[in-house]
Design a protein around this motif. Structure first.
Motif, PDB file in Angstrom:
ATOM      1  N   ILE A  87      -0.956   4.412   2.902  1.00  0.00           N
ATOM      2  CA  ILE A  87      -2.087   5.312   2.748  1.00  0.00           C
ATOM      3  C   ILE A  87      -2.039   6.303   3.896  1.00  0.00           C
ATOM      4  CG2 ILE A  87      -4.593   5.531   2.716  1.00  0.00           C
ATOM      5  CD1 ILE A  87      -4.747   2.790   1.453  1.00  0.00           C
ATOM      6  N   HIS A  88      -1.946   7.564   3.562  1.00  0.00           N
ATOM      7  CA  HIS A  88      -1.819   8.623   4.574  1.00  0.00           C
ATOM      8  C   HIS A  88      -0.677   8.324   5.536  1.00  0.00           C
ATOM      9  CE1 HIS A  88      -5.471  10.136   2.875  1.00  0.00           C
ATOM     10  NE2 HIS A  88      -6.245   9.206   3.395  1.00  0.00           N
ATOM     11  N   GLY A  89       0.402   7.780   5.027  1.00  0.00           N
ATOM     12  CA  GLY A  89       1.573   7.509   5.825  1.00  0.00           C
ATOM     13  C   GLY A  89       1.545   6.212   6.607  1.00  0.00           C
ATOM     14  N   GLU A  90       0.411   5.506   6.599  1.00  0.00           N
ATOM     15  CA  GLU A  90       0.296   4.257   7.346  1.00  0.00           C
ATOM     16  C   GLU A  90       0.578   3.072   6.427  1.00  0.00           C
ATOM     17  OE1 GLU A  90      -2.841   1.776  10.214  1.00  0.00           O
ATOM     18  OE2 GLU A  90      -3.432   3.689   9.305  1.00  0.00           O
ATOM     19  N   LEU A  91       1.384   2.127   6.932  1.00  0.00           N
ATOM     20  CA  LEU A  91       1.727   0.948   6.157  1.00  0.00           C
ATOM     21  C   LEU A  91       0.473   0.145   5.852  1.00  0.00           C
ATOM     22  CD1 LEU A  91       4.258  -0.513   5.036  1.00  0.00           C
ATOM     23  CD2 LEU A  91       4.249  -1.885   7.128  1.00  0.00           C
ATOM     24  N   ALA A  92       0.199  -0.090   4.562  1.00  0.00           N
ATOM     25  CA  ALA A  92      -1.026  -0.760   4.145  1.00  0.00           C
ATOM     26  C   ALA A  92      -0.777  -2.130   3.546  1.00  0.00           C
ATOM     27  CB  ALA A  92      -1.775   0.113   3.133  1.00  0.00           C
ATOM     28  N   ALA A  93       0.346  -2.324   2.864  1.00  0.00           N
ATOM     29  CA  ALA A  93       0.612  -3.590   2.191  1.00  0.00           C
ATOM     30  C   ALA A  93       2.101  -3.722   1.920  1.00  0.00           C
ATOM     31  CB  ALA A  93      -0.172  -3.682   0.878  1.00  0.00           C
ATOM     32  N   VAL A  94       2.544  -4.974   1.809  1.00  0.00           N
ATOM     33  CA  VAL A  94       3.943  -5.280   1.501  1.00  0.00           C
ATOM     34  C   VAL A  94       3.963  -6.421   0.496  1.00  0.00           C
ATOM     35  CG1 VAL A  94       6.139  -6.142   2.417  1.00  0.00           C
ATOM     36  CG2 VAL A  94       4.762  -4.548   3.781  1.00  0.00           C
ATOM     37  N   SER A  95       4.890  -6.368  -0.448  1.00  0.00           N
ATOM     38  CA  SER A  95       5.083  -7.470  -1.374  1.00  0.00           C
ATOM     39  C   SER A  95       6.505  -7.423  -1.910  1.00  0.00           C
ATOM     40  CB  SER A  95       4.100  -7.405  -2.545  1.00  0.00           C
ATOM     41  OG  SER A  95       4.272  -8.522  -3.414  1.00  0.00           O
ATOM     42  N   GLN A  96       6.996  -8.573  -2.355  1.00  0.00           N
ATOM     43  CA  GLN A  96       8.308  -8.651  -2.969  1.00  0.00           C
ATOM     44  C   GLN A  96       8.195  -9.033  -4.432  1.00  0.00           C
ATOM     45  OE1 GLN A  96      10.296 -11.353  -0.068  1.00  0.00           O
ATOM     46  NE2 GLN A  96      11.674  -9.635   0.294  1.00  0.00           N
ATOM     47  N   LEU A  97       9.168  -8.564  -5.201  1.00  0.00           N
ATOM     48  CA  LEU A  97       9.249  -8.865  -6.626  1.00  0.00           C
ATOM     49  C   LEU A  97      10.680  -9.303  -6.917  1.00  0.00           C
ATOM     50  CD1 LEU A  97       7.872  -8.780  -9.442  1.00  0.00           C
ATOM     51  CD2 LEU A  97       8.675  -6.420  -9.646  1.00  0.00           C
ATOM     52  N   GLY A  98      10.831 -10.590  -7.258  1.00  0.00           N
ATOM     53  CA  GLY A  98      12.152 -11.142  -7.529  1.00  0.00           C
ATOM     54  C   GLY A  98      12.387 -11.294  -9.026  1.00  0.00           C
ATOM     55  N   PHE A  99      13.665 -11.339  -9.405  1.00  0.00           N
ATOM     56  CA  PHE A  99      14.028 -11.442 -10.819  1.00  0.00           C
ATOM     57  C   PHE A  99      15.035 -12.562 -11.029  1.00  0.00           C
ATOM     58  CE2 PHE A  99      12.564  -7.118 -10.329  1.00  0.00           C
ATOM     59  CZ  PHE A  99      11.774  -6.924 -11.449  1.00  0.00           C
ATOM     60  N   ASP A 100      14.765 -13.393 -12.017  1.00  0.00           N
ATOM     61  CA  ASP A 100      15.701 -14.400 -12.507  1.00  0.00           C
ATOM     62  C   ASP A 100      16.037 -13.988 -13.940  1.00  0.00           C
ATOM     63  OD1 ASP A 100      16.992 -16.567 -13.603  1.00  0.00           O
ATOM     64  OD2 ASP A 100      15.622 -18.074 -12.803  1.00  0.00           O
ATOM     65  N   TRP A 101      17.092 -13.183 -14.082  1.00  0.00           N
ATOM     66  CA  TRP A 101      17.403 -12.606 -15.383  1.00  0.00           C
ATOM     67  C   TRP A 101      17.845 -13.656 -16.390  1.00  0.00           C
ATOM     68  CZ3 TRP A 101      15.476  -7.990 -15.788  1.00  0.00           C
ATOM     69  CH2 TRP A 101      15.382  -7.175 -14.654  1.00  0.00           C
ATOM     70  N   ASP A 102      18.513 -14.703 -15.911  1.00  0.00           N
ATOM     71  CA  ASP A 102      18.989 -15.742 -16.826  1.00  0.00           C
ATOM     72  C   ASP A 102      17.839 -16.464 -17.513  1.00  0.00           C
ATOM     73  OD1 ASP A 102      21.629 -15.183 -16.225  1.00  0.00           O
ATOM     74  OD2 ASP A 102      21.765 -16.733 -14.675  1.00  0.00           O
ATOM     75  N   ASN A 103      16.722 -16.622 -16.784  1.00  0.00           N
ATOM     76  CA  ASN A 103      15.567 -17.333 -17.327  1.00  0.00           C
ATOM     77  C   ASN A 103      14.424 -16.403 -17.714  1.00  0.00           C
ATOM     78  OD1 ASN A 103      16.373 -20.230 -17.110  1.00  0.00           O
ATOM     79  ND2 ASN A 103      16.658 -19.640 -14.974  1.00  0.00           N
ATOM     80  N   HIS A 104      14.677 -15.100 -17.675  1.00  0.00           N
ATOM     81  CA  HIS A 104      13.723 -14.091 -18.163  1.00  0.00           C
ATOM     82  C   HIS A 104      12.391 -14.142 -17.412  1.00  0.00           C
ATOM     83  CE1 HIS A 104      16.511 -13.337 -21.476  1.00  0.00           C
ATOM     84  NE2 HIS A 104      16.615 -14.649 -21.590  1.00  0.00           N
ATOM     85  N   LEU A 105      12.449 -14.351 -16.102  1.00  0.00           N
ATOM     86  CA  LEU A 105      11.201 -14.397 -15.340  1.00  0.00           C
ATOM     87  C   LEU A 105      11.306 -13.572 -14.066  1.00  0.00           C
ATOM     88  CD1 LEU A 105      11.300 -16.504 -12.677  1.00  0.00           C
ATOM     89  CD2 LEU A 105      11.486 -18.168 -14.505  1.00  0.00           C
TER      90      LEU A 105
END
Length: 198
Positions: A87-105
């Motif tokens: 927000i306005h160049g300041e770090l506000a939040a972080v999160s990760q999103l992982g993928f297991d393509w073999d199990n479709h999740l």
């Protein structure tokens, strides 16, 4: 805007999205080296790091770990993407999103908000976009996440977004002399679309 390749397991190298939060604009993009100092400053103990990142990640955050968060743009296929919200160049939040393509999740993990900005639903807004990102991939049929059961603020956010509690791993993590329970939450593709069409 956030751009997707047509292939279900590929992302373009420049992922950026904007959405309006009250009078503020949050920009969502991949984690870069410039975000290291801000993220590191949010934690003041090993327990705080474990609550965010899980067991095995040391406090203070090590440079090798921080560097591992910077490779999202080069992943082909995507495996574990690290997103930031600013927000306005300041770090506000972080999160990760992982993928297991073999199990479709997909798996949402390591969600954290700048301590100075908490109480503004920033995690909810960031996670809404990650859920959209995951289900834009046609191969993904399920999103799951894990959360320590004492973290009621996070649990309220996940349940508000439509995640369903599916079980609890009791005393699964040792933190000093304590043992923490970890709850598993899940969301199915059909549940997401039924919820958002209704």
């Amino acid at each position: 805007m956030l751009i997707y390749h047509m292939q279900p397991n590929h992302f373009c190298s420049r992922a950026t999205h904007f959405f309006i939060l009250s009078e503020n604009t949050m920009q969502i993009a991949f984690f870069t080296a410039a975000d290291r100092p801000g993220l590191s400053s949010w934690f003041n103990s090993q327990a705080a790091v474990t609550q965010w990142a899980g067991p095995g990640i040391a406090w203070p955050l090590e440079e090798t770990f921080l560097a591992s968060l910077e490779n999202s743009a080069s992943q082909q296929p995507a495996s574990l993407l690290t997103f930031v919200g600013k927000i306005h160049g300041e770090l506000a939040a972080v999160s990760q999103l992982g993928f297991d393509w073999d199990n479709h999740l997909a798996c949402i993990c390591r969600v954290v908000v700048n301590p100075a900005m908490r109480g503004n639903n920033l995690a909810e807004k960031l996670l809404q976009q990650l859920i959209v990102t995951a289900f834009k991939q046609q191969a993904i049929e399920r999103i799951e996440l894990r959360v320590y059961t004492f973290n009621q603020a996070a649990i309220r956010t996940y349940e508000k977004l439509g995640f369903v509690r599916e079980g609890v791993q009791r005393q699964g993590v040792a933190v000093g002399e304590e043992r923490w329970d970890c709850a598993l939450y899940g969301m199915l593709r059909q549940e997401y679309f039924m919820r958002n069409v209704a």
